[in-house]
Design a protein around this motif. Structure first.
Motif, PDB file in Angstrom:
ATOM      1  N   LEU A  71       0.834  -1.202   0.000  1.00 22.97           N
ATOM      2  CA  LEU A  71       0.000   0.000   0.000  1.00 22.97           C
ATOM      3  C   LEU A  71       0.862   1.242   0.000  1.00 22.97           C
ATOM      4  O   LEU A  71       0.588   2.229  -0.700  1.00 22.97           O
ATOM      5  CB  LEU A  71      -0.909   0.004   1.237  1.00 22.97           C
TER       6      LEU A  71
ATOM      7  N   THR B 105      -4.530  -1.255  -4.053  1.00 24.53           N
ATOM      8  CA  THR B 105      -5.511  -0.645  -3.161  1.00 24.53           C
ATOM      9  C   THR B 105      -6.248  -1.790  -2.495  1.00 24.53           C
ATOM     10  O   THR B 105      -5.964  -2.962  -2.763  1.00 24.53           O
ATOM     11  CB  THR B 105      -6.517   0.224  -3.933  1.00 24.53           C
ATOM     12  N   PHE B 106      -7.178  -1.445  -1.635  1.00 24.56           N
ATOM     13  CA  PHE B 106      -7.900  -2.511  -0.931  1.00 24.56           C
ATOM     14  C   PHE B 106      -8.800  -3.308  -1.865  1.00 24.56           C
ATOM     15  O   PHE B 106      -9.267  -4.371  -1.512  1.00 24.56           O
ATOM     16  CB  PHE B 106      -8.706  -1.916   0.232  1.00 24.56           C
ATOM     17  N   HIS B 107      -9.012  -2.748  -3.029  1.00 22.61           N
ATOM     18  CA  HIS B 107      -9.900  -3.453  -3.955  1.00 22.61           C
ATOM     19  C   HIS B 107      -9.129  -4.160  -5.046  1.00 22.61           C
ATOM     20  O   HIS B 107      -9.721  -4.716  -5.950  1.00 22.61           O
ATOM     21  CB  HIS B 107     -10.906  -2.462  -4.536  1.00 22.61           C
TER      22      HIS B 107
ATOM     23  N   ALA C  46      -8.530  -6.700   0.902  1.00 24.10           N
ATOM     24  CA  ALA C  46      -9.191  -6.742   2.200  1.00 24.10           C
ATOM     25  C   ALA C  46      -9.643  -8.149   2.537  1.00 24.10           C
ATOM     26  O   ALA C  46      -9.423  -8.642   3.647  1.00 24.10           O
ATOM     27  CB  ALA C  46     -10.382  -5.783   2.205  1.00 24.10           C
TER      28      ALA C  46
ATOM     29  N   ASP D 281      -6.412   6.791   5.667  1.00 24.84           N
ATOM     30  CA  ASP D 281      -7.392   5.931   4.991  1.00 24.84           C
ATOM     31  C   ASP D 281      -6.863   4.518   4.835  1.00 24.84           C
ATOM     32  O   ASP D 281      -7.584   3.538   5.050  1.00 24.84           O
ATOM     33  CB  ASP D 281      -7.709   6.512   3.603  1.00 24.84           C
ATOM     34  N   GLN D 282      -5.577   4.462   4.431  1.00 22.71           N
ATOM     35  CA  GLN D 282      -4.993   3.134   4.241  1.00 22.71           C
ATOM     36  C   GLN D 282      -4.939   2.370   5.567  1.00 22.71           C
ATOM     37  O   GLN D 282      -5.228   1.184   5.638  1.00 22.71           O
ATOM     38  CB  GLN D 282      -3.584   3.277   3.661  1.00 22.71           C
TER      39      GLN D 282
ATOM     40  N   GLY E 110      -8.270   1.156   6.394  1.00 21.50           N
ATOM     41  CA  GLY E 110      -8.597  -0.006   5.572  1.00 21.50           C
ATOM     42  C   GLY E 110      -7.994  -1.274   6.110  1.00 21.50           C
ATOM     43  O   GLY E 110      -8.640  -2.323   6.167  1.00 21.50           O
ATOM     44  N   LEU E 111      -6.746  -1.178   6.529  1.00 17.32           N
ATOM     45  CA  LEU E 111      -6.081  -2.360   7.086  1.00 17.32           C
ATOM     46  C   LEU E 111      -6.789  -2.824   8.347  1.00 17.32           C
ATOM     47  O   LEU E 111      -6.989  -4.009   8.580  1.00 17.32           O
ATOM     48  CB  LEU E 111      -4.611  -2.055   7.391  1.00 17.32           C
TER      49      LEU E 111
ATOM     50  N   GLN F  10      -9.876  -2.319   9.060  1.00 23.87           N
ATOM     51  CA  GLN F  10     -11.158  -2.909   8.668  1.00 23.87           C
ATOM     52  C   GLN F  10     -10.953  -4.362   8.254  1.00 23.87           C
ATOM     53  O   GLN F  10     -11.734  -5.232   8.612  1.00 23.87           O
ATOM     54  CB  GLN F  10     -11.770  -2.088   7.516  1.00 23.87           C
ATOM     55  N   ALA F  11      -9.853  -4.582   7.527  1.00 22.14           N
ATOM     56  CA  ALA F  11      -9.578  -5.953   7.094  1.00 22.14           C
ATOM     57  C   ALA F  11      -9.349  -6.850   8.302  1.00 22.14           C
ATOM     58  O   ALA F  11      -9.770  -8.011   8.333  1.00 22.14           O
ATOM     59  CB  ALA F  11      -8.340  -5.969   6.182  1.00 22.14           C
TER      60      ALA F  11
END
Lengths: 415, 637
Positions: free
Chosen positions: B332, B338-340, B372, B492-493, B496-497, B499-500
């Motif tokens: 990242l 990206t997460f997607h 993710a 944001d990154q 995201g991590l 969230q994963a």
């Protein structure tokens, strides 16, 4: 005519009484330790010895010098026999347990005959020197007095009691001098001893031999005597080291510790070091009577006999030491005065011998406490606990008082 | 009678008087020098002669947790010493003491050795005497001159083995230690910290010993106390307030699976404060107080489970899947994904690379996953490809940059450096130039291969994830220097991590582990440290609340087979700390993915350098502190 008490020599009697009181007080203090030992009550026993000593003193005071002169050879012979007996049967005591200097009968230690032998030797020497019309002029003349002193010396050295032997030699030289022997002859007589001491340094010994050779040429004794002296010195130089090896380890250690007391403070040098610490920490006025910590905590060894003087030094300080020494000087000078005024040669020699006996004890005992002299087990007159020596001193003082009375009777009193 | 003529006698008398005065004068001069001039010197010697210093040991400082609860305290104890007179009398007294104190010849010899080292100090006979013995000795005091019984504060650790690795223990200072500058002030026989906080903060905990003087006689008997003026009171050591939460620590010890080996470390991600540090099995630090018995020491040292070993900082384990977050973070940061993002090849249970087939832990495969989900499912195939995408040298460079080859600098003694290649030349050294392929990247990407991390270092990494991406080195009392390491990710990154990782707990590999009535969201990652000598070691590192983390907890359990088994342990610790009722969780049956670990795939078929393969001794890798901890080829997910 019996002497009366008020005709006694007051300076001598007075200084002796003061010294006895000072000594007894110090002995009492020596027993005052934090962990009490037998020393605590030893001053009781010393008072008993003082009473016996007083009786002996008055006995001698009442004894005519003529009678004493007559009895001298018998006293001397008995002394030698007792010394022989001691050597064969004697026992040790206290710190000198391996020695045989005590007479013991049925387990009771009666005394150290060596102390009384000193008195007998004085009498014997006085008698022999007084009988001569001339003072000893040659080495040959000195053979007999040397034998008189040499026999007891040999017997006490075998005990072994080196300190008493040194006292005997001091007495011999002092009395020979008083009898009129020339100092040069005395020097020649003593030269082997000097040679013995110097033998440990080859250079010093060599220089001494050359000097001696010069002195012999200068003084011109008989040829064979000069040769004997030279030979004796050379022999001493040769045997010195083997002789050193023959000395008992404790004697060697004492001499080595004398040279350097810090060499092993816990063993050999302990006595000297603790003695010096006690004396030095006393300062000018001392820690106060009976309050010396070195003594109280038993760091001071033999504080009631050989090392009683440090108790004075620690508790009464330099002032107490000077007073004690002044009293001793007064005592010795009184004796010298009596010797000078004596009516006859025997009495004079006796009192001078007594003065030399007491003085050599004082110097040796006090000197060793400050490491001025090597340690020898020699008691301090009127201070150290010990019956035999107290008795010997009392007898000696008795003789001196009698001699003083005799001269007073013959008109010297006012002088 | 001419020689006795008065004139001649007068002359001799003058000479004799002169001799008397001269000699007496000399003696007086010598006494004057001794008593007046050198008085000071001898007075000092006299004081030293009769005064013996007796050490008054300073009580060590208390060690407390963050709320002031005591971890290490002092209780009254007694030491038995002797004031020696000389060696022979000391030996005699020891002989007489022997039946009471139970000394054998060897111990008498040791006491005498101690005496010879300092002959004027009291010599320690028994450092830790029981009260009954003390009273027995007091009764017989008369027959033991110089006996000295002193109350001496004794260290006590109320929580015993629970805090053993944390606080460490104390012991008598050794000769070697006294040579070090740090311990120069310590008296012979004094106590110093030997491990843990006791050692780390020994300087401030130790305090300063006092001294009192007693007057002794020449035989060494104590006669009386010297004046109070000469007594120097001991200064107690400073209390040590740690960041530990003793409640949490106790809870960790309580729920740690009995009989298992492993470690748990909890810290505050925003400060780096360590809240709990537990290593199992433990030992009783109280057994070290007053000298440990030889048998106990041997048992502790020779035990196969190495209880003295702090597994949180002194053991290296392959981080396994917990390391996948590092790969994701690096990718990242480099902007590679990206997460997607999806990887070119979907997971079909493995990946063909060159002539090797690298399996995924899930034989059925995960299909086509975004980053993710790949984290949540811990998909090996995804991360194989991600690793290749980053490239070996970039991966190594970035990983070293965020501290995978650096000690955390935690304020505990003995932390070891994690094992991690510092660059590609590492492989040249290990296997020889050109004798390895970029297949090692695949292993590294899933936390296998030449990678062994300490628990504390992995927790530090997760602390970065849990906070703003900046490293805050873990500490117990004082923070160490901050190396200013950062992940270099945008908020944001990072979110995201996190969230994963929430997905890991909620529906991923650790699902079921963090459900406490839904009030707390726990983020975390499982890992399985592959172990060639038995069941694998399980990892779980998690933090909560996921949106604003207050605690990071990492745990490793040896032979736990897999990370998912460890997850409930961590989530319960987190739940306890955050005040959530965890009783529900304790009865919760955790649903875990059926695991079929992939078979080991050698990186270099046939050519395995000897120094990289641990001999198959049955001994755990993790107990090795050398660098030959490189593990054979991976088989993990």
């Amino acid at each position: 005519m019996r002497p009366r008490l008020r005709e006694i020599d007051k300076p001598l009697a007075g200084v002796v009484v003061v010294l006895v009181a000072y000594g007894l007080a110090t002995l009492y203090s020596a027993g005052q330790t934090d962990v009490p030992t037998f020393v605590a009550t030893i001053w009781h026993r010393q008072t008993i010895w003082l009473a016996i000593g007083a009786a002996a003193m008055f006995f001698m005071f009442g004894l005519s010098p003529r009678l004493l002169e007559w009895a001298t050879p018998y006293a001397y012979a008995i002394t030698v026999l007792v010394l022989l007996f001691t050597l064969a049967m004697g026992s040790g005591a206290g710190t000198a347990a391996s020695e045989r200097s005590w007479i013991t009968i049925a387990g009771v230690r009666l005394g150290q005959p060596a102390e009384l032998a000193k008195l007998a030797v004085i009498l014997m020497l006085a008698r022999w020197l007084a009988e001569r019309r001339e003072p000893p002029a040659t080495l040959r003349d000195l053979v007999y007095p040397c034998v008189i002193v040499g026999v007891p010396i040999a017997l006490v050295v075998l005990q072994p009691d080196l300190g008493s032997a040194i006292v005997f030699i001091a007495i011999l030289f002092a009395m020979l001098y008083w009898a009129g022997t020339k100092p040069s002859l005395l020097l020649l007589l003593g030269s082997p001893a000097i040679g013995l001491v110097l033998a440990f340094s080859t250079a010093a010994w060599g220089a001494w031999i050359i000097l001696l050779f010069g002195l012999l040429l200068w003084w011109r004794p008989y040829v064979w005597e000069g040769l004997t002296i030279m030979l004796a010195n050379i022999v001493m130089g040769v045997v010195a080291v083997p002789f050193w090896r023959r000395l008992a380890p404790y004697q060697q250690n004492r001499l080595l510790a004398f040279l350097n007391p810090e060499v092993d403070p816990r063993a050999t040098g302990w006595h000297v070091l603790q003695s010096k610490i006690a004396i030095g920490s006393g300062g000018f006025l001392g820690k106060g009577f009976t309050a010396g910590p070195q003594k109280r905590l038993a760091f001071l060894p033999a504080q009631h006999t050989d090392f009683i003087f440090p108790v004075v030094g620690e508790e009464l300080g330099f002032l107490g030491v000077v007073i004690a020494l002044a009293l001793f000087v007064f005592l010795v000078l009184s004796l010298l005065r009596i010797a000078r005024r004596a009516t006859d040669a025997f009495s004079s020699l006796c009192v001078f011998g007594i003065a030399s006996l007491i003085f050599s004890h004082i110097v040796e005992n006090v000197g060793m406490t400050v490491n001025l002299l090597p340690i020898t087990g020699i008691p301090l007159p009127f201070f150290s606990y010990g019956g035999s020596f107290m008795l010997a001193c009392s007898l000696a003082v008795g003789i001196a008082l009698r001699v003083a009375w005799e001269s007073r009777q013959s008109g010297y009193a006012e002088l | 009678m001419s020689s006795f003529h008065p004139h001649l006698l007068d002359r001799r008398l003058r000479v004799a008087r002169a001799v008397v005065w001269a000699i007496m004068g000399l003696i007086v001069v010598v006494f004057f020098r001794t008593q007046i001039l050198e008085h000071g010197k001898y007075r000092l010697q006299s004081e030293l002669n009769r005064l013996r210093p007796i050490t008054l040991p300073a009580p060590r400082g208390l060690i407390m947790d963050r709320n002031g609860k005591v971890l290490a305290e002092n209780v009254p104890g007694y030491t038995v010493s002797l004031l020696p007179g000389d060696q022979d009398s000391l030996r005699a007294v020891l002989r007489r003491l022997a039946p009471l104190v139970k000394l054998d010849e060897a111990e008498i010899g040791r006491v005498l050795t101690r005496y010879r080292r300092a002959p004027y100090l009291p010599v320690m006979v028994l450092p830790n005497a029981k009260f009954e013995l003390v009273s027995a000795l007091e009764e017989r005091r008369v027959i033991f001159p110089g006996l000295l019984i002193q109350p001496e504060p004794k260290r006590h650790y109320p929580d015993s083995s629970l805090v053993a690795h944390l606080v460490g223990y104390v012991g008598e200072v050794t000769e070697a230690e006294r040579g070090q500058r740090r311990f120069t002030g310590v008296r012979l026989g004094g106590l110093v910290g030997k491990d843990g906080l006791e050692r780390q903060y020994d300087d401030s905990l130790r305090g300063a010993d006092g001294v009192r003087f007693v007057e002794v006689s020449a035989l060494g008997r104590v006669v009386r106390e010297a004046g109070a003026a000469s007594t120097l009171a001991p200064v107690s050591g400073q209390p040590l307030r740690t960041t530990i939460d003793l409640d949490l620590q106790r809870y960790v010890a309580q729920i740690f699976p009995a009989g298992q080996r492993g470690a748990v470390l909890a810290l505050n991600p925003n400060t780096g404060e360590i809240l709990a540090l537990y290593s199992a099995p433990g030992f009783d630090p109280n057994s070290f107080v007053g000298g440990i018995e030889a048998a106990t020491w041997r048992r502790l040292n020779e035990s196969e489970s190495h209880p003295l070993f702090d597994r949180s900082i002194q053991a290296r384990y392959p981080p396994g899947s917990t390391w996948k977050l590092a790969v994701a973070a690096i990718a990242l940061k480099r902007g590679l994904v990206t997460f997607h993002s999806h990887m070119p090849i979907p997971c079909r249970g493995g990946l063909q690379y060159g002539n090797r087939f690298f399996r995924c832990w899930s034989a059925q495969g995960h299909g086509d996953l975004a980053l993710a989900d790949a984290i949540a499912q811990s998909c090996d195939v995804f991360f194989y490809q991600l690793g290749l995408k980053i490239g070996l040298s970039s991966l190594l460079e970035e990983a070293n940059g965020i501290g995978f080859h650096t000690r955390t600098g935690v304020d505990l003694p003995g932390e070891i450096t994690p094992e991690f290649p510092t660059g590609t030349e590492y492989y040249d050294r290990a296997y020889g130039p050109r004798r390895w392929t970029s297949a090692v990247t695949l292993n590294l990407a899933i936390g296998q291969g030449e990678n062994a991390q300490t628990l504390v270092n992995m927790v530090r990494f997760y602390q970065m994830l849990a906070s703003d991406g900046h490293a805050r080195p873990p500490f117990l009392v004082h923070p160490g220097p901050n190396p200013n390491v950062t992940l270099g990710l945008s908020p944001d990154q990072l979110a995201g991590l996190r969230q994963a990782m929430i997905s890991v707990v909620e529906r991923g590999t650790a699902r079921g582990a963090g459900r406490f009535g839904g009030t707390i969201t726990i983020a975390g990652k499982t890992g399985t440290a592959q172990n060639p000598h038995g069941p694998d070691h399980g990892w779980f590192i998690g933090f909560a609340p996921a949106d604003k983390p207050e605690i990071v907890v990492g745990a490793i359990v040896e032979f736990a087979r897999e990370g998912p088994y460890v997850a409930p342990l961590v989530t319960r610790v987190i739940g306890h700390y955050l005040g959530v009722d965890t009783t529900l969780a304790s009865h919760l049956r955790i649903v875990l993915p059926t695991d079929s670990a992939p078979h080991p795939v050698p990186i270099l078929p046939g050519v395995v350098p000897e120094d990289t393969v641990p001999p198959d001794t049955g001994r755990m890798d993790t107990t090795r502190t050398d660098t030959t901890n490189a593990t054979p080829p991976p088989r993990d997910r």
